[in-house]
Scaffold this motif. Structure first.
Motif, PDB file in Angstrom:
ATOM      1  N   ASP A   1     -30.400 -34.808  11.336  1.00 50.44           N
ATOM      2  CA  ASP A   1     -31.716 -34.526  11.923  1.00 50.44           C
ATOM      3  C   ASP A   1     -32.147 -33.099  11.622  1.00 50.44           C
ATOM      4  N   ALA A   2     -31.965 -32.712  10.363  1.00 52.55           N
ATOM      5  CA  ALA A   2     -32.202 -31.315  10.023  1.00 52.55           C
ATOM      6  C   ALA A   2     -32.522 -31.147   8.548  1.00 52.55           C
ATOM      7  N   TRP A   3     -33.151 -30.013   8.246  1.00 49.48           N
ATOM      8  CA  TRP A   3     -33.191 -29.506   6.883  1.00 49.48           C
ATOM      9  C   TRP A   3     -32.110 -28.441   6.789  1.00 49.48           C
ATOM     10  N   VAL A   4     -31.372 -28.463   5.703  1.00 49.35           N
ATOM     11  CA  VAL A   4     -30.319 -27.479   5.469  1.00 49.35           C
ATOM     12  C   VAL A   4     -30.651 -26.753   4.171  1.00 49.35           C
ATOM     13  N   ILE A   5     -30.892 -25.467   4.266  1.00 49.81           N
ATOM     14  CA  ILE A   5     -31.270 -24.669   3.098  1.00 49.81           C
ATOM     15  C   ILE A   5     -30.074 -23.817   2.678  1.00 49.81           C
ATOM     16  N   PHE A   6     -29.573 -24.108   1.498  1.00 48.89           N
ATOM     17  CA  PHE A   6     -28.392 -23.451   0.933  1.00 48.89           C
ATOM     18  C   PHE A   6     -28.896 -22.493  -0.138  1.00 48.89           C
ATOM     19  N   ASP A   7     -28.878 -21.205   0.178  1.00 51.02           N
ATOM     20  CA  ASP A   7     -29.434 -20.200  -0.715  1.00 51.02           C
ATOM     21  C   ASP A   7     -28.332 -19.503  -1.501  1.00 51.02           C
ATOM     22  N   GLU A   8     -28.703 -18.939  -2.650  1.00 49.06           N
ATOM     23  CA  GLU A   8     -27.748 -18.214  -3.510  1.00 49.06           C
ATOM     24  C   GLU A   8     -26.548 -19.096  -3.866  1.00 49.06           C
ATOM     25  N   ALA A   9     -26.818 -20.371  -4.133  1.00 50.42           N
ATOM     26  CA  ALA A   9     -25.738 -21.340  -4.330  1.00 50.42           C
ATOM     27  C   ALA A   9     -24.927 -21.090  -5.597  1.00 50.42           C
ATOM     28  N   GLN A  10     -25.448 -20.271  -6.512  1.00 47.95           N
ATOM     29  CA  GLN A  10     -24.690 -19.990  -7.735  1.00 47.95           C
ATOM     30  C   GLN A  10     -23.384 -19.259  -7.446  1.00 47.95           C
ATOM     31  N   ASN A  11     -23.261 -18.685  -6.251  1.00 48.57           N
ATOM     32  CA  ASN A  11     -22.051 -17.944  -5.904  1.00 48.57           C
ATOM     33  C   ASN A  11     -21.052 -18.765  -5.098  1.00 48.57           C
ATOM     34  N   ALA A  12     -21.258 -20.067  -5.031  1.00 44.88           N
ATOM     35  CA  ALA A  12     -20.324 -20.945  -4.331  1.00 44.88           C
ATOM     36  C   ALA A  12     -19.356 -21.583  -5.325  1.00 44.88           C
ATOM     37  N   THR A  13     -18.166 -21.873  -4.862  1.00 49.56           N
ATOM     38  CA  THR A  13     -17.142 -22.496  -5.708  1.00 49.56           C
ATOM     39  C   THR A  13     -17.286 -24.014  -5.695  1.00 49.56           C
ATOM     40  N   LYS A  14     -16.567 -24.644  -6.595  1.00 49.47           N
ATOM     41  CA  LYS A  14     -16.515 -26.105  -6.634  1.00 49.47           C
ATOM     42  C   LYS A  14     -16.007 -26.652  -5.302  1.00 49.47           C
ATOM     43  N   ALA A  15     -14.984 -26.031  -4.733  1.00 42.83           N
ATOM     44  CA  ALA A  15     -14.428 -26.490  -3.460  1.00 42.83           C
ATOM     45  C   ALA A  15     -15.436 -26.338  -2.328  1.00 42.83           C
ATOM     46  N   GLU A  16     -16.180 -25.239  -2.334  1.00 42.65           N
ATOM     47  CA  GLU A  16     -17.191 -25.039  -1.296  1.00 42.65           C
ATOM     48  C   GLU A  16     -18.303 -26.068  -1.401  1.00 42.65           C
ATOM     49  N   PHE A  17     -18.686 -26.419  -2.630  1.00 41.59           N
ATOM     50  CA  PHE A  17     -19.707 -27.451  -2.804  1.00 41.59           C
ATOM     51  C   PHE A  17     -19.224 -28.793  -2.298  1.00 41.59           C
ATOM     52  N   LYS A  18     -17.968 -29.107  -2.527  1.00 41.98           N
ATOM     53  CA  LYS A  18     -17.434 -30.378  -2.036  1.00 41.98           C
ATOM     54  C   LYS A  18     -17.530 -30.442  -0.514  1.00 41.98           C
ATOM     55  N   VAL A  19     -17.148 -29.361   0.155  1.00 43.66           N
ATOM     56  CA  VAL A  19     -17.232 -29.322   1.614  1.00 43.66           C
ATOM     57  C   VAL A  19     -18.684 -29.437   2.058  1.00 43.66           C
ATOM     58  N   PHE A  20     -19.570 -28.687   1.410  1.00 40.45           N
ATOM     59  CA  PHE A  20     -20.969 -28.676   1.819  1.00 40.45           C
ATOM     60  C   PHE A  20     -21.627 -30.043   1.651  1.00 40.45           C
ATOM     61  N   LEU A  21     -21.510 -30.643   0.471  1.00 43.38           N
ATOM     62  CA  LEU A  21     -22.213 -31.891   0.192  1.00 43.38           C
ATOM     63  C   LEU A  21     -21.694 -33.057   1.025  1.00 43.38           C
ATOM     64  N   THR A  22     -20.466 -32.966   1.502  1.00 43.68           N
ATOM     65  CA  THR A  22     -19.912 -34.040   2.331  1.00 43.68           C
ATOM     66  C   THR A  22     -20.226 -33.844   3.809  1.00 43.68           C
ATOM     67  N   ARG A  23     -21.066 -32.857   4.142  1.00 48.08           N
ATOM     68  CA  ARG A  23     -21.482 -32.631   5.538  1.00 48.08           C
ATOM     69  C   ARG A  23     -22.783 -33.364   5.857  1.00 48.08           C
ATOM     70  N   ILE A  24     -23.422 -33.968   4.876  1.00 41.89           N
ATOM     71  CA  ILE A  24     -24.752 -34.535   5.086  1.00 41.89           C
ATOM     72  C   ILE A  24     -24.694 -35.745   6.011  1.00 41.89           C
ATOM     73  N   GLY A  25     -25.580 -35.733   7.039  1.00 40.94           N
ATOM     74  CA  GLY A  25     -25.632 -36.824   8.001  1.00 40.94           C
ATOM     75  C   GLY A  25     -26.975 -37.535   7.953  1.00 40.94           C
ATOM     76  N   GLU A  26     -27.226 -38.348   8.971  1.00 36.29           N
ATOM     77  CA  GLU A  26     -28.466 -39.128   9.036  1.00 36.29           C
ATOM     78  C   GLU A  26     -29.677 -38.210   9.185  1.00 36.29           C
ATOM     79  N   ASN A  27     -30.759 -38.588   8.517  1.00 37.71           N
ATOM     80  CA  ASN A  27     -32.024 -37.861   8.602  1.00 37.71           C
ATOM     81  C   ASN A  27     -31.851 -36.377   8.274  1.00 37.71           C
TER      82      ASN A  27
END
Length: 251
Positions: free
Chosen positions: A164-190
């Motif tokens: 039930d949110a917008w999630v804005i991930f800024d400066e994403a070029q400085n994130a690691t592959k592992a951090e992206f895996k954690v982030f993208l698997t947090r997405i919920g409904e709406n």
């Protein structure tokens, strides 16, 4: 000291105190005469200014995960904040999360004073102006205070489900592959995840390959994912900004 001299000295002190009181009254009166000028909220919905922003806007409408990739000044983060604020004001979502990798330039986050949100606040200063424009300064501060807008370090997203949110991930070029895996698997409904980055601004201190391109390669073709690439010709910040971008992109 003779009595006449003492009397003169006492009178001088009284006069000085009276002047100070009068000056204080004048200053207070002047302060009251200048009304506060809080930033008003934007009333009209924003409109895309460039072809890239049009494709970006289309991605917001069609996808749950949107990548905005391109140089500084193209309006990636600003436009995402405006659309997120519109969704919040319309009651389509309950929260806006903002995150970014906490790349340390000087002292680490642990050395900063205050609670976690206060420690992370300096990393989000570039977003404040966009939020104030979208929501008004007063309502923006209220949203921060009650947690409707929640800044959260990327490292503290693990274990949460963002819905039930917008999630804005800024400066994403400085994130690691592992951090992206954690982030993208947090997405919920709406939930709508907006991921912004500039491959030319990878921080040299991170010492690893950026996970942004890896994420695009892995999930970019998914039906609920949009990847929008901005060009340096779409820099809208200023003509001088575009010149600076071009100067640093020359090989």
């Amino acid at each position: 000291m003779s009595k006449p001299r003492k009397s003169v000295a006492r009178q001088t002190r009284r006069d000085d105190r009276a002047r100070m009181r009068n000056d204080s009254k004048l200053i207070a009166s002047a302060d009251r005469s200048i009304p506060a000028q809080p930033t008003p909220a934007r009333r009209e919905p924003v409109k895309p200014l460039t072809h890239g922003q049009k494709r970006y806007d289309a991605g917001f409408k069609s996808s749950d995960i949107i990548f905005g990739i391109g140089p500084a000044g193209t309006g990636k983060t600003w436009f995402a904040i405006q659309r997120a604020a519109e969704a919040l004001k319309a009651g389509l979502i309950k929260k806006i999360y903002v995150t970014r990798p906490a790349i340390e330039v000087g002292e680490g986050m642990g050395f900063l004073p205050g609670e976690l949100s206060e420690k992370f606040a300096p990393y989000l200063i570039p977003l404040n102006e966009a939020f104030e424009e979208a929501l008004g300064a007063g309502f923006y501060q209220y949203c921060l205070k009650v947690g409707i807008i929640e800044p959260i370090p990327l490292a503290f997203i693990r274990g949460r489900t963002l819905k039930d949110a917008w999630v804005i991930f800024d400066e994403a070029q400085n994130a690691t592959k592992a951090e992206f895996k954690v982030f993208l698997t947090r997405i919920g409904e709406n939930a709508k995840f907006v991921i912004n980055g500039d491959m030319s601004q990878i921080d040299e201190k991170i010492g690893y390959k950026s996970g942004l391109q890896d994420a695009v390669d892995r999930v970019g073709n998914h039906s609920q994912v949009s990847v929008v690439t901005f060009t340096r010709g779409e820099v809208v910040r200023s003509g001088l900004c575009q010149d600076m971008v071009e100067a640093y992109e020359r090989t």
